[in-house]
Structure formats: structure tokens, C-alpha cells
Design an enzyme around this catalytic site. Structure first.
Site, PDB file in Angstrom:
ATOM      1  N   LYS A 138     -21.552  27.858  42.501  1.00 44.31           N
ATOM      2  CA  LYS A 138     -22.324  29.635  42.830  1.00 44.31           C
ATOM      3  C   LYS A 138     -22.332  30.657  42.936  1.00 44.31           C
ATOM      4  CE  LYS A 138     -21.135  29.395  47.721  1.00 44.31           C
ATOM      5  NZ  LYS A 138     -21.291  30.538  48.230  1.00 44.31           N
ATOM      6  N   ASN A 139     -21.168  31.108  43.538  1.00 39.59           N
ATOM      7  CA  ASN A 139     -21.065  32.429  43.319  1.00 39.59           C
ATOM      8  C   ASN A 139     -20.891  33.381  42.444  1.00 39.59           C
ATOM      9  OD1 ASN A 139     -20.580  31.891  45.970  1.00 39.59           O
ATOM     10  ND2 ASN A 139     -17.980  32.136  46.646  1.00 39.59           N
TER      11      ASN A 139
ATOM     12  N   ARG B  60     -26.445  34.897  53.089  1.00 37.65           N
ATOM     13  CA  ARG B  60     -26.435  36.749  53.149  1.00 37.65           C
ATOM     14  C   ARG B  60     -26.784  36.709  51.863  1.00 37.65           C
ATOM     15  NH1 ARG B  60     -23.679  38.070  55.936  1.00 37.65           N
ATOM     16  NH2 ARG B  60     -22.799  39.923  54.525  1.00 37.65           N
TER      17      ARG B  60
ATOM     18  N   CYS C 160     -21.852  35.860  60.061  1.00 36.79           N
ATOM     19  CA  CYS C 160     -21.661  34.912  60.229  1.00 36.79           C
ATOM     20  C   CYS C 160     -20.432  33.909  60.425  1.00 36.79           C
ATOM     21  CB  CYS C 160     -21.980  34.794  58.489  1.00 36.79           C
ATOM     22  SG  CYS C 160     -21.059  34.498  57.799  1.00 36.79           S
TER      23      CYS C 160
ATOM     24  N   ARG D 290     -19.668  40.994  58.363  1.00 41.09           N
ATOM     25  CA  ARG D 290     -19.780  40.571  56.851  1.00 41.09           C
ATOM     26  C   ARG D 290     -20.934  42.198  57.138  1.00 41.09           C
ATOM     27  NH1 ARG D 290     -19.815  34.841  54.598  1.00 41.09           N
ATOM     28  NH2 ARG D 290     -19.975  36.990  52.623  1.00 41.09           N
TER      29      ARG D 290
ATOM     30  N   ASP E 234     -11.443  32.346  50.296  1.00 42.69           N
ATOM     31  CA  ASP E 234     -12.176  31.010  49.994  1.00 42.69           C
ATOM     32  C   ASP E 234     -11.516  29.784  49.945  1.00 42.69           C
ATOM     33  OD1 ASP E 234     -14.631  31.931  47.808  1.00 42.69           O
ATOM     34  OD2 ASP E 234     -14.293  32.480  50.192  1.00 42.69           O
TER      35      ASP E 234
ATOM     36  N   LEU F 154      -9.181  39.673  54.438  1.00 45.16           N
ATOM     37  CA  LEU F 154     -10.762  40.427  54.138  1.00 45.16           C
ATOM     38  C   LEU F 154     -11.449  39.834  55.498  1.00 45.16           C
ATOM     39  CD1 LEU F 154      -9.314  40.002  51.178  1.00 45.16           C
ATOM     40  CD2 LEU F 154     -11.189  39.502  50.354  1.00 45.16           C
TER      41      LEU F 154
ATOM     42  N   ARG G 186     -23.559  23.538  50.970  1.00 44.88           N
ATOM     43  CA  ARG G 186     -23.910  24.957  50.549  1.00 44.88           C
ATOM     44  C   ARG G 186     -23.583  25.498  49.462  1.00 44.88           C
ATOM     45  NH1 ARG G 186     -23.404  29.451  54.536  1.00 44.88           N
ATOM     46  NH2 ARG G 186     -23.710  30.499  52.396  1.00 44.88           N
TER      47      ARG G 186
HETATM   48  C1  EPZ Z   1     -18.384  37.194  48.502  1.00 43.28           C
HETATM   49  O1  EPZ Z   1     -19.129  37.716  49.442  1.00 43.28           O
HETATM   50  C2  EPZ Z   1     -18.216  35.731  48.462  1.00 43.28           C
HETATM   51  N1  EPZ Z   1     -19.550  35.006  48.528  1.00 43.28           N
HETATM   52  C3  EPZ Z   1     -17.688  35.233  49.637  1.00 43.28           C
HETATM   53  O2  EPZ Z   1     -17.829  33.437  48.878  1.00 43.28           O
HETATM   54  C4  EPZ Z   1     -16.383  35.576  49.168  1.00 43.28           C
HETATM   55  O3  EPZ Z   1     -15.486  34.515  50.667  1.00 43.28           O
HETATM   56  C5  EPZ Z   1     -16.196  36.988  49.784  1.00 43.28           C
HETATM   57  O4  EPZ Z   1     -16.804  37.658  48.222  1.00 43.28           O
HETATM   58  C6  EPZ Z   1     -14.672  37.300  49.312  1.00 43.28           C
HETATM   59  O5  EPZ Z   1     -14.161  37.322  48.241  1.00 43.28           O
HETATM   60  C7  EPZ Z   1     -20.539  35.975  47.486  1.00 43.28           C
HETATM   61  O6  EPZ Z   1     -19.864  35.983  46.693  1.00 43.28           O
HETATM   62  C8  EPZ Z   1     -21.744  35.054  47.430  1.00 43.28           C
HETATM   63  P1  EPZ Z   1     -17.472  40.869  50.791  1.00 43.28           P
HETATM   64  P2  EPZ Z   1     -19.104  39.466  50.276  1.00 43.28           P
HETATM   65  O7  EPZ Z   1     -17.882  41.618  50.264  1.00 43.28           O
HETATM   66  O8  EPZ Z   1     -19.444  40.077  48.911  1.00 43.28           O
HETATM   67  C9  EPZ Z   1     -16.408  43.868  53.853  1.00 43.28           C
HETATM   68  C10 EPZ Z   1     -17.786  31.143  50.067  1.00 43.28           C
HETATM   69  O9  EPZ Z   1     -17.415  30.905  50.841  1.00 43.28           O
HETATM   70  N2  EPZ Z   1     -17.716  44.840  53.622  1.00 43.28           N
HETATM   71  O10 EPZ Z   1     -16.093  40.965  48.962  1.00 43.28           O
HETATM   72  O11 EPZ Z   1     -19.949  39.147  51.549  1.00 43.28           O
HETATM   73  C11 EPZ Z   1     -16.161  42.281  53.952  1.00 43.28           C
HETATM   74  O12 EPZ Z   1     -16.504  42.573  55.793  1.00 43.28           O
HETATM   75  C12 EPZ Z   1     -18.134  32.918  50.519  1.00 43.28           C
HETATM   76  O13 EPZ Z   1     -18.536  31.330  48.723  1.00 43.28           O
HETATM   77  C13 EPZ Z   1     -17.598  45.709  54.450  1.00 43.28           C
HETATM   78  O14 EPZ Z   1     -17.324  46.423  55.374  1.00 43.28           O
HETATM   79  O15 EPZ Z   1     -17.431  39.730  50.367  1.00 43.28           O
HETATM   80  C14 EPZ Z   1     -15.649  41.649  54.130  1.00 43.28           C
HETATM   81  O16 EPZ Z   1     -14.360  42.356  54.888  1.00 43.28           O
HETATM   82  C15 EPZ Z   1     -17.801  32.983  51.660  1.00 43.28           C
HETATM   83  N3  EPZ Z   1     -18.842  46.241  54.213  1.00 43.28           N
HETATM   84  C16 EPZ Z   1     -14.600  42.543  52.835  1.00 43.28           C
HETATM   85  O17 EPZ Z   1     -15.543  43.676  52.872  1.00 43.28           O
HETATM   86  C17 EPZ Z   1     -19.376  45.348  53.172  1.00 43.28           C
HETATM   87  O18 EPZ Z   1     -20.943  46.450  52.370  1.00 43.28           O
HETATM   88  C18 EPZ Z   1     -15.225  41.282  51.579  1.00 43.28           C
HETATM   89  O19 EPZ Z   1     -16.012  41.251  51.998  1.00 43.28           O
HETATM   90  C19 EPZ Z   1     -19.617  45.008  52.161  1.00 43.28           C
HETATM   91  C20 EPZ Z   1     -18.232  44.133  52.513  1.00 43.28           C
END
Ligand code: EPZ
Length: 424
Positions: free
Chosen positions: A22-23, A92, A116, A121, A307, A329, A400
Site C-alpha cells: 500500500k505504502n 492522509r 490521526c 502528523r 508499523d 516515531l 485500509r
Molecule cells: C509513512 O507515514 C507511512 N504512510 C506510515 O504508515 C508509517 O508509519 C510512517 O511513514 C513511518 O514509517 C505512508 O507511507 C502512506 P513520516 P508518514 O512523515 O510519511 C513527523 C501505515 O500504517 N513529521 O515518515 O506520514 C511525523 O509526525 C502508515 O501504513 C513532521 O513532524 O510518516 C512523525 O513523527 C501509518 N513533519 C515522523 O515525522 C512533517 O512534515 C515520521 O513521519 C512530516 C513528518
């Protein structure tokens, strides 16, 4: 609203075929916005998030024809740049249209994704990177209004935090920019790597794929000539099904998987005593005489993936001793703990650290509630080893990200019944 009913004491038997990731599929669908031609995509997982992304692209004006796990999509016909709240609130990852739309059309309006269950996030890093590429970003009435006068400019971007979709958004934006972009502290997840490989095959000059430093020479808004591709297997779905073998301490195999995407997860199974056998296109987990407690700290790839945190917490309830998990994370990714404790686990959370104390726990089935995608799979795992039936509410979370869940479990001799709440 549907719910799942799971009988206790069920053990798997056999093999599960893993679906496309999916990702990986979500950014790959978004990047079709950059293409001038129709593309054929294979091994697309049949999950609601993918259908939502397709619905969004359709609303923007893309056209596509869909067969099971296969799509032919033409996003060159896109004629709108507004990703509305009603779609973005359901997924998202819609934010992944921001970079491609802006770099192609010089403007777009994308609803801010809400928070969420697992955390606030924010997308501040996505936005500041686009500003460094010359975009004007205005947030109004819950929307991101992004504009650029005459195309995004290549820039050197250092990501303050490693962000998966943030990296993907900026990689896609840099592809059509004017000039060279150097991206530093980029996410290295296999899903990010496949996006870069697909873009490189489409003619983009990208160097450093698979590392935390990328250089991308933008095409100056010339659309790409994307080629057909197949989505990589879902390492998290694979890890989740291997946890079915682990929590029941029973041999089982997952097929159609790239074991190199799961090294940190396989290592943790080993530390808990399980045997792991890797073959060409499959991974088998073997039972252990004693399930050992585990220490896990979630971190970015290639470290232990957040995850998989909830699923390993479920397995840790059956270990002989106290396990410790540190979720680094997301600030609120322990929503499943209360549900597990209702089933008889003894898990304490202090700050980012969860301690699964005095395991193994004899879990008892009860009514529990799914709170996010991966937490819901953790509840299914616990239900398999509970001493009485379990019902799981709010299973839209599961749909999802896990394709044909009941069917796949049925194939390994595990019955999970999906029922409808009697609304009469
Ligand atoms: C991706 O989410 C995945 N989703 C998530 O999978 C996964 O848990 C996550 O990466 C971490 O591996 C998809 O790829 C669609 P991040 P993403 O931006 O990109 C902070 C699932 O279960 N951050 O890597 O949204 C954020 O708050 C989902 O399939 C900021 O502060 O995660 C977090 O603490 C859940 N500002 C950390 O970085 C930003 O602008 C990592 O988030 C962006 C992120």
C-alpha cells in the site's frame, strides 16, 4: 459498521501470498500526475486506501481502467488541482498529490490532512521544502494554497526529520523543477526507493537512490514518459502474517516477499527464539521451545519499523519474561495497549516506553476496538491465542491496509467472521 468475530485457540497451517505494498502504491499512483502517457501498474493491492487515491485522481481528471490488482491510468488528462477535504480526511496520504500537482501546474489547493489516532502528523516539513523550491504557501480555511510563478526551482533541502511521504512529495516535486535539487536526510524505505526507480526509468536524472542523499535534475516541467511497473510486496503485511506464526508458536510461510526489506524484523523474531528460513521468494517462521522477551526501539528504515510495533507487542504478551518497546516515531501509537490490557495483558506505558510485564499472559477474548490500521492487526493476533471468543469493532481501519484479510486467514486454516452490527 462491521465487526470481526474470532474464535479462540486457532493455529495457522500453510502459506500466505503477500500483496503489493500500500505504502509503495500510494506515491506511485500520485506520481502518475507527472506523466504524459498512460501507464500500466501491476500488483496493486486491493485495499480502501488505494481506491481512495484512485477516486481522488479521478476527481482531478485522471482516467483509468481497473482489473484485479492491475490498473491502466492516464493522469495527463488531469484538469483540476483541488484535493478536497472530504477525500483527504479519509486518507492522509492524499497529501502526496501536493508536490506533483504544484510542480506540473504551478498551483494547487490541497486540504490539510487532519491528525490521526497515532499522532498529530504535521506536514510542516513538506511545506517548508516546497517554499525552499520557490513555492508560496498559504494556509487558509484548512487548505494548503500552493503557488509558484514560473515553476519550482531546484534547491538543496536538508530534512529536519526523516519523513517518508515528505521525502516522496519533494522527490516528485524536484522531478519537474527547473535545475538540480540535492535532498539530504531523505527516507530510505523500500517504498521511497521504488518511487525513485520508477521516476529514473521514466527519464529523470536521479542519483543516490537507496541512500539518504539524492540529487535530481528537474525536467523544467516537461512531463515524464513513465513505463509500466509492478508494485513491490508489502513488507508490513508480510511481517504481520509472520507474527501469526510467532504468537501461536507455529510454523508458517509467507510468499511473494523480498526478505531484504524485513531484515530488522526478522532479526527480532530470531532474538525471541523463532527460527527463520529465507528462500528465493518466501520466508518461513518456525516455532521455538521458549519464546524469549524482546527489546525494540522503532526507528526509520532500515531500523525496526513503527508499523510493526503493535504486532510485536502482541507477540511479546506470549514471551516468557518482560519485554520493552520504545516507540520513537509517533507520539501516540500505543492506543492498542488499553485494548490488550482489557484482554488480560499487563502493559505499562511511561512516556515513549511500553513495558510488557510478567508475560506470558493468558489472554481472554472480549469486545475490543480497533484504533488504527496496525493496532487492529495486533488485536487479531491476540484473539488467536485468547481463551474465549473476541469481537473487534471499527474494522474499517483494517480494510485500509490488509487485502482480503478473512480470505487470507482462511487459507491458513484460521476462521475470522465479518459480521454486521444489527442496527434494527
Ligand atoms: C509513512 O507515514 C507511512 N504512510 C506510515 O504508515 C508509517 O508509519 C510512517 O511513514 C513511518 O514509517 C505512508 O507511507 C502512506 P513520516 P508518514 O512523515 O510519511 C513527523 C501505515 O500504517 N513529521 O515518515 O506520514 C511525523 O509526525 C502508515 O501504513 C513532521 O513532524 O510518516 C512523525 O513523527 C501509518 N513533519 C515522523 O515525522 C512533517 O512534515 C515520521 O513521519 C512530516 C513528518
Amino acid at each position: 459498521m462491521d465487526y470481526l468475530q474470532i474464535e479462540p485457540n486457532q493455529k495457522p497451517k500453510g502459506k500466505v501470498r503477500i500483496s503489493g505494498a500500500k505504502n509503495a502504491a500510494l506515491p506511485l499512483l500520485a506520481c502518475t500526475i507527472l506523466s504524459k502517457n498512460k501507464i500500466s501498474i501491476k500488483n496493486l493491492p486491493d485495499v480502501t486506501d488505494i481506491n481512495t487515491m484512485l477516486k481522488l485522481l479521478g476527481i482531478l481528471g485522471a482516467t483509468y481502467s481497473k482489473k484485479p490488482h492491475h490498473i491502466d491510468i492516464d493522469s495527463s488528462t488531469i484538469n483540476s488541482t483541488k484535493a478536497t477535504y472530504d477525500i483527504v480526511k479519509t486518507m492522509r496520504a492524499s497529501i502526496l498529490t501536493l508536490g506533483p500537482l504544484l510542480s506540473r501546474f504551478n498551483h494547487c489547493e490541497v486540504s490539510l490532512p487532519g491528525g490521526c489516532a497515532i499522532g498529530s502528523r504535521p506536514v510542516d516539513i513538506h511545506l517548508s521544502a516546497l517554499e525552499q523550491m520557490g513555492a508560496d504557501i498559504d494556509i487558509k480555511d484548512g487548505y494548503i494554497y500552493a503557488t509558484t510563478k514560473d515553476g519550482l526551482k531546484g534547491a538543496t533541502i536538508i530534512f529536519d526529520k526523516i519523513t517518508v511521504t515528505g521525502s516522496e512529495n519533494i522527490i516528485m516535486a524536484a522531478c519537474l523543477a527547473y535545475g538540480k535539487s540535492t535532498l539530504i536526510n531523505v527516507a530510505k524505505e523500500p517504498e521511497v526507493v521504488q518511487l525513485c526507480e520508477v521516476l529514473q526509468t521514466a527519464g529523470v536524472d536521479i542519483e543516490g537512490i537507496g541512500t539518504d542523499r539524492l540529487t535530481i535534475i528537474g525536467t523544467q516541467q516537461k512531463l515524464l514518459n513513465m513505463k509500466a511497473f509492478e508494485v513491490i510486496p508489502d513488507r508490513i503485511e508480510a511481517g504481520t502474517y509472520l507474527c501469526v506464526g510467532a504468537i501461536t508458536n507455529t510454523k508458517m510461510t509467507v510468499t511473494n516477499i523480498n526478505a531484504s526489506h524485513l531484515e530488522a524484523v526478522l532479526r527480532k523474531f530470531g532474538e525471541m527464539g523463532f527460527g527463520i528460513e529465507i528462500e528465493e521468494n518466501s520466508i518461513t517462521i518456525y516455532p521455538t521451545k521458549e519464546v524469549l522477551p524482546v527489546h525494540i526501539t522503532t526507528t526509520e528504515y532500515p531500523g525496526f519499523p513503527t508499523d510493526m510495533q503493535a504486532q510485536f507487542m502482541a507477540v511479546a504478551t506470549q514471551a516468557d519474561g518482560t519485554s520493552v518497546i520504545d516507540e520513537r516515531l509517533f507520539e501516540n501509537r500505543y492506543m492498542h495497549v488499553a485494548e490488550l490490557n482489557r484482554m488480560g495483558a499487563n502493559i505499562k506505558v511511561v512516556g515513549t516506553v511500553a513495558t510488557i510485564e510478567n508475560a506470558p499472559h493468558k489472554l481472554t477474548g472480549t469486545k475490543v476496538m480497533a484504533t488504527d490500521l496496525r493496532a487492529s492487526s495486533c488485536l487479531i493476533l491476540c484473539a488467536l491465542v485468547a481463551s474465549s471468543p473476541t469481537t473487534i469493532d471499527r474494522i474499517y481501519h483494517l480494510d485500509r491496509g490488509y487485502e482480503k484479510l478473512e480470505e487470507k486467514f482462511k487459507k491458513i486454516n484460521i476462521t475470522i467472521k465479518r459480521k454486521k452490527i444489527d442496527t434494527k
